[in-house]
Design an enzyme around this catalytic site. Structure first.
Site, PDB file in Angstrom:
ATOM      1  N   ARG A  43      -6.054  -9.315   4.947  1.00 13.31           N
ATOM      2  CA  ARG A  43      -7.256  -9.763   4.256  1.00 13.31           C
ATOM      3  C   ARG A  43      -8.482  -9.136   4.912  1.00 13.31           C
ATOM      4  NH1 ARG A  43      -4.124 -11.018   0.892  1.00 13.31           N
ATOM      5  NH2 ARG A  43      -3.844 -13.074  -0.112  1.00 13.31           N
ATOM      6  N   HIS A  58      -6.482  -2.442  -2.164  1.00  6.88           N
ATOM      7  CA  HIS A  58      -5.669  -3.663  -2.136  1.00  6.88           C
ATOM      8  C   HIS A  58      -4.373  -3.491  -2.930  1.00  6.88           C
ATOM      9  CE1 HIS A  58      -6.131  -8.261  -1.446  1.00  6.88           C
ATOM     10  NE2 HIS A  58      -4.847  -7.913  -1.397  1.00  6.88           N
TER      11      HIS A  58
END
Length: 308
Positions: free
Chosen positions: A223, A271
């Site tokens: 993250r 991502h």
């Protein structure tokens, strides 16, 4: 009793077909169609609907459609609601591919070769066997353990660090704050696969970078909130770190004038390290529902106090 799905239509279509074939007794609805709200017992979503306790008053289980649950505001969820993260082989395999690619690329100096290509340089660098490169993975959950197993097969000297003690064959295991510096000191390529919690937010900062060997590399596929961006840029500038592969940012995407886009020592991917695979995730979801029906423990139940 109803199962409600809230997410991309393509995945929903695959799951609807699987449910119709494998569990036809459980109606499968796709948000915003919810039928009788009092009949909805199960919800699969990345972001649940607002005022969930009012919208779905009889909800028993909230399934995350991804491996993480940091996107959930636990304070807004009913205290008795069971939260389950996605545990499925397709997602794990994708992450192992990405981590292997990133570590191999850093190990074989590919960011440097790309810079040389762009400047018209034809210059060999020493080739080192994988066994001489020390890789350390922060976070020894399912994804971290799978990544370590794959890296071991590639011949790397592997270690893992976790909040609590773990034991993995062929991996040097460290745990807790007391053993963090020792773990970092032996790590040439640091891989972050930690869950994002209040305790791990900002963990990839100066304190960690200064404990790594000079010229170490970073891979963050967890993250963006784990990373202190200014500390990373400073570490790349002063040579403490030589390169970084980043699959996550906060926010996503970064602003168009953000230095990550053009920094010569940063590889940025959008991502995509891993993603829930519709077919295998549907099978995992159905298996968990069967477990629930027979009173067996569910795979991936989240400890709400820890946040993972």
């Amino acid at each position: 009793m109803t199962f409600l799905y809230k997410g991309p239509a393509q995945r929903g279509a695959v799951w609807a077909e699987q449910f119709a074939r494998r569990m036809p007794q459980l109606p499968f609805l796709t948000w915003p169609e919810i039928g009788d709200p009092a009949q909805v017992r199960f919800l699969a979503a990345w972001e649940p609907p607002p005022r969930i306790a009012e919208t779905l008053p009889k909800l028993e289980i909230l399934f995350s459609v991804g491996a993480g649950v940091d996107q959930f505001d636990f304070s807004a969820l009913p205290p008795g609601l069971t939260v389950v993260r996605m545990v499925e082989p397709g997602l794990t395999a994708c992450m192992c591919e990405y981590i292997s690619w990133a570590v191999l690329s850093l190990h074989r100096e590919m960011p440097l070769y790309l810079r040389q290509q762009r400047s018209g340089q034809w210059k060999e660098q020493p080739v080192r066997p994988a066994s001489t490169r020390r890789v350390g993975v922060m976070g020894m959950g399912m994804l971290g353990r799978a990544a370590l197993a794959q890296l071991r097969l590639l011949g790397f000297d592997c270690a893992g660090w976790n909040r609590s003690r773990r034991n993995e064959p062929g991996v040097r295991c460290y745990s807790g704050e007391a053993e963090l510096d020792e773990f970092l000191a032996r790590t040439d390529i640091l891989v972050c696969l930690l869950p994002l919690t209040p305790e791990t937010r900002g963990i990839l900062g100066r304190r960690v970078f200064d404990a790594l060997p000079q010229g170490a590399c970073l891979v963050n596929a967890s993250r963006g909130g784990h990373l202190v961006e200014a500390d990373l840029l400073a570490a790349l500038e002063n040579g403490r770190l030589s390169a970084a592969v980043l699959d996550v940012c906060e926010p996503e995407p970064p602003a168009q004038d953000h230095p990550f886009w053009t920094h010569p020592r940063i590889w940025l991917t959008p991502h995509i390290a891993s993603a829930t695979q519709a077919e295998t995730a549907g099978e995992a979801l159905l298996d968990n529902l069967r477990r629930y029906a027979f009173g067996l423990p569910l795979e991936g139940v989240v400890d709400r106090l820890r946040g993972y």
